[in-house]
Every structure is written in structure tokens, then in C-alpha cells.
Motif scaffolding. Structure first.
Motif, short mmCIF file in Angstrom:
data_model
loop_
_atom_site.label_atom_id
_atom_site.label_comp_id
_atom_site.label_asym_id
_atom_site.label_seq_id
_atom_site.Cartn_x
_atom_site.Cartn_y
_atom_site.Cartn_z
N VAL A 139 -0.48 -3.12 23.69
CA VAL A 139 -1.23 -1.52 24.07
C VAL A 139 -2.03 -0.79 22.81
O VAL A 139 -2.69 -0.24 22.31
CB VAL A 139 -0.73 -1.76 25.61
CG1 VAL A 139 -1.64 -0.39 25.75
CG2 VAL A 139 -1.21 -2.73 26.79
N GLN A 140 -0.50 -0.75 22.28
CA GLN A 140 -0.55 0.90 21.03
C GLN A 140 -1.11 0.22 20.37
O GLN A 140 -1.89 1.36 19.87
CB GLN A 140 0.73 1.31 21.34
CG GLN A 140 1.64 2.45 20.39
CD GLN A 140 0.84 3.50 21.29
OE1 GLN A 140 0.94 3.61 22.24
NE2 GLN A 140 1.17 4.73 20.66
N ASP A 142 -4.86 0.58 21.01
CA ASP A 142 -5.52 2.08 21.14
C ASP A 142 -6.34 2.66 19.34
O ASP A 142 -5.47 2.67 19.48
CB ASP A 142 -4.58 2.77 21.90
CG ASP A 142 -4.44 4.20 22.45
OD1 ASP A 142 -5.75 4.41 22.54
OD2 ASP A 142 -3.62 5.10 21.92
N LEU A 148 7.29 -6.90 28.98
CA LEU A 148 7.21 -5.50 29.26
C LEU A 148 6.53 -4.80 28.28
O LEU A 148 6.19 -4.04 27.16
CB LEU A 148 7.72 -4.20 30.55
CG LEU A 148 7.37 -5.02 31.51
CD1 LEU A 148 8.24 -4.25 32.56
CD2 LEU A 148 6.33 -4.58 32.11
N VAL A 149 8.21 -4.54 27.17
CA VAL A 149 7.89 -4.18 25.98
C VAL A 149 6.91 -4.64 24.73
O VAL A 149 6.25 -4.01 24.14
CB VAL A 149 8.76 -4.17 25.47
CG1 VAL A 149 9.79 -4.03 23.59
CG2 VAL A 149 10.48 -3.35 25.95
N THR A 150 6.44 -6.04 24.69
CA THR A 150 5.85 -6.06 23.49
C THR A 150 4.97 -6.33 24.11
O THR A 150 3.61 -6.15 22.79
CB THR A 150 5.94 -7.39 23.10
OG1 THR A 150 7.01 -8.38 23.66
CG2 THR A 150 5.24 -8.80 22.14
N SER A 151 4.27 -6.60 25.42
CA SER A 151 3.19 -5.66 26.25
C SER A 151 2.63 -4.55 26.05
O SER A 151 1.05 -3.71 25.50
CB SER A 151 2.73 -5.93 27.57
OG SER A 151 2.82 -7.18 28.18
N GLY A 152 3.71 -3.14 25.84
CA GLY A 152 3.14 -1.78 25.48
C GLY A 152 3.40 -1.85 23.71
O GLY A 152 2.40 -0.83 23.63
N ILE A 153 3.28 -2.88 22.67
CA ILE A 153 3.72 -2.85 21.80
C ILE A 153 2.20 -3.24 21.42
O ILE A 153 0.93 -2.28 20.57
CB ILE A 153 4.47 -3.55 21.55
CG1 ILE A 153 5.36 -2.88 20.44
CG2 ILE A 153 3.92 -3.14 19.08
CD1 ILE A 153 7.43 -3.75 20.56
N LEU A 194 -0.75 -8.64 22.50
CA LEU A 194 -0.30 -8.58 23.94
C LEU A 194 -0.65 -9.86 24.90
O LEU A 194 0.08 -9.43 26.06
CB LEU A 194 -1.66 -7.33 24.33
CG LEU A 194 -2.11 -7.03 25.08
CD1 LEU A 194 -1.42 -6.44 26.35
CD2 LEU A 194 -3.48 -6.12 26.08
#
Length: 96
Positions: A77-78, A81, A70-75, A47
Motif C-alpha cells: 500500500v505504501q 500511494d 500484514l507487513v507485506t500488505s502495508g509495504i 500487495l
């Protein structure tokens, strides 16, 4: 013929040792650590890297770097979670 409680405990300990050896060793030593599903250090690093890429892409106007951030940040966060969605098809062995 039902299994004895000792057999069940030995089976449970063997499965725990197989799934998360670090956690099993720490329990045996008397100083337990977090189980694998609660260790999220690498997810935080992903993140942070993604947010760094996003900021760098904004500072140096580069659309590809922004998209990668954005893609790496989304990964990241996923990965952080802890919620398992009802639709996830996670197969766990049933207790016997």
C-alpha cells in the motif's frame, strides 16, 4: 551570461535520459509510456502477495504468517500511494 534555450533543452533531455531511459526512448519513438513514478505494477504484486499471505495465515491459524501478510500488505500500500508527504526530504536538482 544566460544560457540559451537550446542548451537548457539539451540539459533537460540528458537528465531525463539518465533518470528514466525507458520513458525517454519511448518519447523518441513517438509512442510514450508512463513515467517511472506512475508505473506501479511491482507494487500491486507486492500487495497481492501480502494479501495472499494474510488469507493463508487466517485459513491455517498461524500468527507469524498473518503478521508477515500484514507487513507485506502495508509495504504494498505504501508503494502504491502516490502522495508525497510534506515531511519527506526529497532533494531534486533545481532548474538553472
Amino acid at each position: 551570461m544566460p544560457q540559451s534555450d537550446d542548451d537548457r533543452l539539451v540539459d533537460l533531455a540528458a537528465r531525463l535520459e539518465h533518470e528514466d531511459p525507458r520513458f525517454a526512448r519511448s518519447l523518441a519513438a513517438g509512442r510514450p509510456t508512463r513515467p517511472r513514478e506512475y508505473r506501479r505494477t511491482s507494487a500491486w504484486w507486492v500487495l497481492i502477495a501480502g494479501l495472499g499471505m494474510l488469507v493463508a495465515g487466517i485459513v491455517v491459524p498461524d500468527g507469524l504468517l498473518i503478521a508477515a501478510g500484514l507487513v507485506t500488505s502495508g509495504i504494498g500500500v505504501q508503494l502504491i500511494d502516490p502522495y508525497e508527504r510534506p515531511g519527506d526530504d526529497v532533494r531534486r536538482p533545481s532548474p538553472r
